[in-house]
Design an enzyme around this catalytic site. Structure first.
Site, short mmCIF file in Angstrom:
data_model
loop_
_atom_site.label_atom_id
_atom_site.label_comp_id
_atom_site.label_asym_id
_atom_site.label_seq_id
_atom_site.Cartn_x
_atom_site.Cartn_y
_atom_site.Cartn_z
N LYS A 194 -13.34 -8.63 7.63
CA LYS A 194 -13.87 -7.78 8.58
C LYS A 194 -14.73 -6.95 7.74
CE LYS A 194 -14.81 -4.50 11.39
NZ LYS A 194 -16.08 -3.63 10.92
N GLU B 232 -6.89 1.29 0.68
CA GLU B 232 -7.63 1.76 -0.57
C GLU B 232 -8.49 2.94 0.10
OE1 GLU B 232 -7.58 0.92 -3.94
OE2 GLU B 232 -6.18 -0.58 -3.64
N CYS C 32 -16.24 5.69 -3.71
CA CYS C 32 -14.82 6.33 -3.72
C CYS C 32 -14.50 6.98 -5.00
CB CYS C 32 -13.91 5.12 -3.31
SG CYS C 32 -13.88 3.91 -4.39
N GLU D 211 -14.29 15.11 0.85
CA GLU D 211 -14.79 13.92 0.18
C GLU D 211 -16.49 13.98 0.79
OE1 GLU D 211 -14.00 9.88 1.37
OE2 GLU D 211 -14.30 9.12 -0.42
P1 NAP Z 1 -14.43 3.58 7.67
O1 NAP Z 1 -15.15 4.28 8.51
O2 NAP Z 1 -12.94 3.88 7.38
O3 NAP Z 1 -14.46 1.85 7.73
C1 NAP Z 1 -14.04 1.17 6.79
C2 NAP Z 1 -13.71 -0.14 7.59
O4 NAP Z 1 -13.03 -0.19 8.66
C3 NAP Z 1 -15.15 -0.67 8.30
O5 NAP Z 1 -15.38 -2.11 8.06
C4 NAP Z 1 -14.92 -0.26 9.70
O6 NAP Z 1 -15.65 -0.68 10.56
C5 NAP Z 1 -13.41 -0.53 9.95
N1 NAP Z 1 -12.67 0.21 11.09
C6 NAP Z 1 -13.32 1.33 11.65
N2 NAP Z 1 -12.36 1.90 12.64
C7 NAP Z 1 -11.19 1.03 12.60
C8 NAP Z 1 -10.01 1.00 12.82
N3 NAP Z 1 -9.60 1.75 13.96
N4 NAP Z 1 -9.11 -0.07 12.56
C9 NAP Z 1 -9.46 -0.74 11.43
N5 NAP Z 1 -10.69 -0.79 10.90
C10 NAP Z 1 -11.60 0.16 11.29
O7 NAP Z 1 -15.01 3.84 6.00
P2 NAP Z 1 -16.54 3.61 5.56
O8 NAP Z 1 -17.24 4.93 6.16
O9 NAP Z 1 -17.08 2.35 5.84
O10 NAP Z 1 -16.28 3.77 3.88
C11 NAP Z 1 -16.30 4.97 3.46
C12 NAP Z 1 -15.05 5.34 2.92
O11 NAP Z 1 -14.35 4.42 2.15
C13 NAP Z 1 -14.94 6.70 2.05
O12 NAP Z 1 -13.96 7.47 2.47
C14 NAP Z 1 -14.76 5.92 0.76
O13 NAP Z 1 -14.12 6.87 -0.12
C15 NAP Z 1 -13.75 4.80 1.02
N6 NAP Z 1 -13.61 3.83 -0.16
C16 NAP Z 1 -12.53 3.60 -0.80
C17 NAP Z 1 -12.46 2.67 -1.83
C18 NAP Z 1 -11.12 2.83 -2.49
O14 NAP Z 1 -10.94 1.44 -3.31
N7 NAP Z 1 -10.37 3.52 -2.53
C19 NAP Z 1 -13.81 2.01 -1.81
C20 NAP Z 1 -14.83 2.19 -1.18
C21 NAP Z 1 -14.84 3.13 -0.14
P3 NAP Z 1 -17.14 -0.28 10.77
O15 NAP Z 1 -17.92 0.23 9.85
O16 NAP Z 1 -17.84 -1.34 11.39
O17 NAP Z 1 -16.87 0.85 12.01
#
Ligand code: NAP
Length: 499
Positions: A181, A255, A289, A390
């Protein structure tokens, strides 16, 4: 927002076929640098997820994939690596356009993805358990390592092809079947990789993809037919995934967010450290991240060091993602850009001052996109939101320290624990600080880097479990203990005293 004539269609990939959603209307995705619609993404939800789960379940329970030899799996995974390498320019362009990241960085992501598929192909060959010969003369203990089953892989928008590649080939190498996904904002490269897995010859149903917004992710987290969810995204969504997964107690790998510090001691190579600090916070527009938005610098050298960091920041070129001269591109969408600038606005006062940047860029063609100037804010207090949260943009906060204890306390004084850097020419200082930092990764005299063989993951609110390396591979497996009795000795099952 305008719609480009050539907007791409992004579909689900279920049971070996690309298809649209039966009911929901698709989602338009506009490029953050131009505000033009570049892709139209199907909006999946529980209906599509349950069909993808059924296909992946059948492929795992009855299909050939988990029963193939490691060599056979390795060959197919390696073939995808070759195909990604062949199509690197296409994949990099898709990610640069949809994320808004500079094309040079997107090219680096795809090269990294190739490495991950190759490394995972080698793990398929080495999957093994262990043997115990010390269970007594009549027993031999075998610990079998088995694929965990059907896995859901939820990917964020900031490194679409790269993070997909931190998960999918590792799951496949273990013998799992998978449902991907991607983020609704950046799904095109994932669709291209699905096509490449088809071309490589993966059996039907082994790999599926449901595209759409968080509803698709939520349905994956809830699905009873899924044995493990590997999620990368924000800490807030990670908590929702944790709650949603409780129904069948599926295994989770989370993650999550980060807020890394660059700890610079007075005895560091300061020229090198300044370049590392500017790279660490502006890499991928600061939307990474392991971005290092917090500079902690020793008092004795702070004024000169901060001046050098500001000077190097001024040299960065903000521009269109597809321009190879661009160092910093556009932020992911308008709402995120507003969040980033609100931290900058809120950081001034209490002695803190913006010493470079600090504004949205609106000149010329940048006016159509979500561009923010790389920013340096000096003398930021440890209790402030800009220090604690963040920010996820090209914004550096500077805080000074007197000694090692204070540096470590400041670095560890946030909820996150994903990665930090330490800069010093003293091996003693580097090792002492590396051991005291509460983060899954410590870079010493360097910054953001992630070789595929090194495990990656978070302490504290940055996550649960590890990705990449042997440890990341093993997340996709279960252990089964088989204790075999070979001799027949009187009294082995004597439950009655004296029997
Ligand atoms: P996000 O909003 O949490 O979304 C991550 C993924 O989860 C997307 O595919 C999103 O879909 C999906 N999602 C949204 N709501 C969900 C739910 N209720 N249940 C399951 N999945 C759901 O994060 P983001 O804004 O895409 O990414 C940025 C964040 O990721 C930052 O906090 C960053 O630090 C973190 N990150 C962490 C790492 C690591 O390795 N630790 C690496 C990269 C990024 P949609 O986008 O289609 O809504």
């Amino acid at each position: 927002m305008t719609t480009a004539m050539s907007a791409r269609s992004v579909q689900h990939f279920i049971a070996g076929a690309f298809e649209d959603s039966a009911e929901s209307a698709p989602i338009d995705r506009s490029a953050p640098a131009t505000d033009e619609v570049v892709s139209v993404v199907q909006a999946g939800g529980p209906v599509e997820v349950s069909r993808a789960v059924a296909a992946a379940r059948a492929a795992f329970d009855d299909g050939p994939w988990p029963r193939m030899t490691g060599m056979e799996r390795s060959v197919l995974i390696g073939r995808v690596a070759d195909l990604i390498e062949r199509d690197a320019a296409t994949l990099a362009a898709l990610d640069a356009e949809e994320v808004g990241k500079p094309i040079r960085l997107a090219e680096g992501d795809i090269a990294g993805a190739v490495g991950l598929w190759r490394y995972a192909a080698s793990l398929a060959l080495t999957m093994s358990g262990s043997t115990y010969t010390n269970n007594g003369p009549d027993f031999t203990g075998l610990v079998l390592r088995e694929p965990i089953g059907v896995v859901g892989l939820i990917v964020p928008w900031n490194f679409p092809a790269l993070i997909l590649s931190q998960k999918l080939p590792f799951a496949l190498a273990a013998g799992c079947t998978a449902i991907v996904k991607p983020s609704e904002l950046t799904s095109s490269s994932a669709q291209h990789i699905m096509r490449l897995t088809e071309e490589a010859g993966f059996p039907r149903g082994v790999i599926g993809m449901v595209v759409g917004d968080g509803r698709a992710g939520q349905a994956i987290a809830e699905a009873d037919g899924i044995d493990l969810v590997s999620f990368t995204g924000s800490t807030a969504t990670g908590r929702r995934v944790l709650a949603a997964s409780a129904g069948n107690l599926k295994k989770l790998s989370l993650e999550l967010g980060g807020n890394a510090a660059n700890v610079v001691f007075a005895d560091a190579d300061l020229e090198d450290a300044a370049a590392g600090v500017v790279f660490g916070v502006n890499f991928n527009n600061g939307e990474c991240c392991v971005s290092q938005p917090r500079l902690l610098v020793e008092d004795a050298v702070a004024d000169d060091f901060v001046a050098e960091v500001a000077r190097q920041t001024a040299l960065l070129r903000v521009g269109q993602p597809m321009d190879p001269r661009t160092d910093v591109g556009a932020l992911i969408h308008a709402g995120h850009r507003e969040k980033v600038t609100s931290y900058i606005d809120g950081a001034s006062g209490d002695g803190a001052a913006v010493i470079f940047g600090g504004t949205r860029l609106t000149e010329g063609e940048l006016g159509r996109g979500q561009f923010v100037a790389p920013t340096v804010i000096d003398r930021v207090a440890a209790g402030s939101a800009a220090f604690q949260d963040e920010i996820f943009g090209p914004v550096l906060t500077v805080t000074r320290f007197h000694d090692q204890d204070e540096a470590v306390r400041l670095a560890n004084g946030v909820q996150y624990g994903l990665a930090n850097s330490v800069w010093s020419k003293s091996v003693d200082t580097v090792l002492q600080v590396a051991k005291r930092l509460q983060s899954g990764t410590v870079y010493a005299n360097t910054t953001i880097d992630a070789p595929p063989q090194m495990p990656f993951g978070g302490y504290k609110a940055s996550g649960v479990g590890r990705e990449m390396g042997q440890a990341g591979f093993e997340e996709f497996t279960e252990l089964k203990s088989v204790n075999i009795r070979t001799g027949k000795r009187a009294g082995t099952f004597a439950i009655r005293a004296g029997a």
